[in-house]
Enzyme design. Structure first.
Site: not given
Length: 753
Positions: A157, A184, A186, A304-305, A334, A336, A349, A383, A434, A517, A672, A703
């Site tokens: 184990e 011990s 064992s 953003h968004n 933001e 929208d 969106h 927006e 605005k 922006s 390893n 890799d």
């Protein structure tokens, strides 16, 4: 160690969780399925399976859960509120970008047991000290490997466990350690013996060597030796004496050593693995900057968004996305807005298949979460694609829902020459949109105006052809003149959106409260063609940068280029993990994670001549040498879950700053060994503009045939680095902690002579 002693299994709520409950897992109005949930013996892992799924089951750890919400506190549970009363419902909120788990119990008592139980367990994991955390970690591994649950572990184990832990060790050495721990005789280890085995396994020879080099008798560091170590190796200067005493007091486990004002090896190792021994200067983690300068003098964490959880074309729009961004310290979100079908404006969106949410729900969510992690102002970047009627509805929602938190008037007196400071705007929400006319009150603009920033930039910009936002890919880019609602316009004070007419025009006519922006490609072009002008402009006015509309997959651009010229609101897709968000998290990890970072003085000075292309041109140009000895790694997570696969780690150090400072160096890979790889390789850099440099440590699984796999990373500003022997506590791709994975390094910073 008695693991029982550090666990709260006797708590009545936790007992209910351990006995297990059948709860409904809810994903939508139509997807509600019963699952059996229970807390495992380790007091940390929640296991669940469907009653029909045969052997299949899922687990997650309490350490991944950030909070429990009671009642109908998520969009999903709100949608089924008619069917299930609030006292049966709760939501588990996970860290990072993992989705919520919405659950419904059979009785209010059972719901309470899980709500209170999970909260207690979260509290417990958050308040553990380093030693308890490590004990818990070892205990967890023991539980995982003790397949027949007899509380003992035989050699077979143990060998399996070593593979699980990313250790590739020859059989003989493992057997030797096993026999030494098996007092011990064992042929099996109980938990205490296993802890002893684990300690021998994790013996940190490289830390032991540093300890030996600084200790006269090799047994302990006397106060003077510790002071000397802090002064010379850790480059701490004058404060070493005070600090040495404090460290002994905080980290030394042995009372007798404390009495002698000395530190044992155990104490020394605990100090080096703690936050104080980490690479990040503790004094920069907290709020340490002057917050009384104009808003334009700060970098501002911006999204953003914000409403999107995934991509820009078909993704889910969600209130959770706002909650996640605000919890990450974001200060500019933001919204929208589009006309909704029943007179209620919606957020999504436009012209895409992303789902829709109500504007008023977004504003309620922002109000609830705006100031949970930072008191400094939140900017709502609007927006606006709505007609006048629904704009007026928006104005009503903003004033009614946000109340006194919404800033609708000048802070005091005359029209300002400079923007107010984050300090003066604490607890306030500012609207960026605005405005009809200026703060002067003269109606020098008509009521008719381009209403949406990003659309205007794409339609009216010379590079519109190369960089149209997604909106314009779907409908003819005809200029639609929209009218502005006076009620909405009146709510705009310090963040009035205007079209950009060039730096010269801004210098002569620009007001501090006017902001423009820029698409990423336009901003990039300006930084190259007129870097110093852009820096100047940004000392007085705010600028917002947003990703190209062609990034429909919600990918990000590198924010560093925009920060180099002082752009404050560099908006990123927060929902997308990767290098760009690592840099954003890295910059804003300082200053109490409050979402505002003071720009270096050469980006704030109105007479600045700074250009990122020629940093050596500035008056106080002082390049620095950064030398990083990458010593070792500890308990790196497995990347590939395949049985028996073990990582081949390498470390790369990447510098992001002015163009001259963009560079990377890497170590060789170790075959390893993800458990305790040792590199002992030194990487050297020259940093020309230290104030703008970010340093990113990346660990990858080498890799030779394909791309390396990501293992972990940590990013921080160069100015926040502590020199000396330091641990770097690695983060996942998502930016969440993955204890106890770390790197051990020795850093030296010196002037370039």
């Amino acid at each position: 160690m008695d693991p029982e002693g550090i666990r709260i299994q006797d708590d009545p709520h936790v007992k209910v969780m351990m006995a297990g409950s059948t709860l409904r897992k809810v994903k939508s109005r139509s997807w509600k399925k019963q699952r059996h949930f229970r807390l495992l013996e380790d007091g940390l892992t929640i296991w669940y399976k469907s009653r029909w799924a045969g052997r299949g089951h899922s687990t997650f750890s309490i350490t991944e859960v950030e909070a429990v919400r009671e009642g109908h506190q998520s969009e999903v549970l709100l949608s089924i509120a008619e069917e299930f009363p609030a006292d049966l419902c709760f939501t588990l909120v996970f860290q990072g970008r993992q989705g919520n788990l919405d659950l419904v119990a059979d009785s209010p008592e059972e719901a309470q047991a899980w709500i209170q139980g999970v909260r207690k367990l979260i509290h417990k994991t958050q308040t553990m000290d380093e030693k308890e955390r490590l004990d818990q970690w070892v205990w967890d591994w023991f539980q995982k490997a003790d397949k027949n649950k007899d509380g003992k572990m035989n050699f077979k184990e143990v060998r399996k466990l070593l593979k699980m832990m990313n250790v590739d060790m020859n059989e003989e050495h493992a057997l030797h350690l096993f026999t030494m721990a098996d007092k011990s005789e064992s042929g099996a280890l109980e938990i205490e013996q296993f802890v002893h085995f684990y300690k021998m396994l994790t013996q940190r020879d490289e830390v032991w060597k540093v300890f030996q080099d600084n200790s006269a008798d090799g047994e302990r560091l006397m106060l003077e030796e510790l002071e000397n170590f802090l002064r010379t190796e850790q480059q701490e200067g004058e404060q070493s004496t005070q600090h040495a005493l404090q460290l002994i007091d905080s980290y030394e486990p042995s009372e007798s050593a404390k009495k002698q004002r000395a530190m044992s090896f155990d104490g020394f190792q605990m100090y080096l693995c703690s936050q104080e021994g980490s690479i990040f200067k503790p004094e920069h983690r907290v709020l340490y900057q002057d917050m009384s300068q104009p808003l334009s003098h700060y970098f501002i964490s911006s999204s953003h968004n914000t409403y999107l959880l995934e991509d820009q074309l078909r993704g889910q729009s969600s209130l959770e996305a706002y909650i996640q961004a605000l919890k990450r310290g974001c200060r500019c979100v933001e919204v929208d807005c589009w006309d909704g079908s029943d007179g209620e404006p919606v957020v999504y969106h436009g012209h895409t298949l992303t789902s829709k949410i109500l504007f008023r729900d977004v504003i309620s969510t922002v109000k609830e979460y705006a100031f949970k992690v930072s008191d400094f102002p939140v900017i709502l970047s609007l927006e606006n694609h709505c007609g006048v009627e629904q704009q007026t509805v928006m104005a009503r929602h903003l004033t009614q829902i946000l109340g006194g938190a919404l800033l609708t008037t000048l802070l005091d007196g005359p029209i300002p020459e400079l923007l107010p400071s984050p300090q003066e705007l604490k607890g306030k929400i500012l609207l960026k949109a605005k405005k009809i006319g200026g703060l002067e009150g003269c109606l020098d603009e008509t009521l008719t105006d381009e209403v949406s920033d990003e659309e205007e930039v794409a339609n009216g910009d010379a590079e519109g052809a190369e960089d149209p936002p997604a909106e314009c890919l779907n409908h003819n880019a005809k200029k639609s003149k929209s009218k502005l609602s006076r009620e909405l316009s009146d709510l705009v004070v310090y963040c009035k959106s205007v079209h950009f007419h060039g730096f010269e025009h801004a210098r002569l006519h620009g007001k501090c409260y006017e902001m423009s922006s820029f698409s990423e490609s336009k901003a990039k072009r300006l930084t190259k063609e007129a870097g110093t002008d852009f820096v100047h402009y940004n000392t007085r006015q705010l600028s917002r940068i947003y990703p190209s509309g062609l990034r429909t997959d919600s990918s990000n651009y590198n924010p560093r280029e925009m920060w180099n010229v002082g752009c404050q609101i560099v908006a990123l897709n927060f929902q997308t993990a990767g290098l760009e968000m690592d840099l954003n998290d890295g910059l804003f990890r300082q200053n109490g994670c409050c979402g505002y970072v003071l720009k270096p003085d050469f980006l704030r000075d109105a007479n600045t001549q700074f250009s990122p292309e020629k940093p050596e041109g500035r008056q106080d140009y002082k390049p620095l040498r950064l030398s990083i000895q990458v010593i070792s790694g500890q308990q790196l997570p497995k990347v590939n879950q395949k049985e028996g696969s073990i990582v081949d780690p390498l470390v790369r150090v990447e510098i992001y700053g002015t163009p001259q400072d963009q560079t990377k160096e890497e170590t060789s890979h170790i075959n390893n060994n993800g458990f305790n790889p040792v590199w002992n390789e030194t990487l050297n850099f020259v940093i020309h503009t230290p104030e703008l440099a970010l340093v990113r440590f990346v660990v990858e699984d080498y890799d030779k045939a394909s791309r390396n796999d990501f293992i972990g990373q940590f990013t921080l500003p160069f100015t926040c680095i502590q020199a000396g022997y330091r641990h770097i506590h690695l983060l996942s791709k998502d930016g969440t902690a993955i204890p106890p994975s770390s790197l051990f390094v020795n850093i030296s910073i010196s002037e370039l002579t």
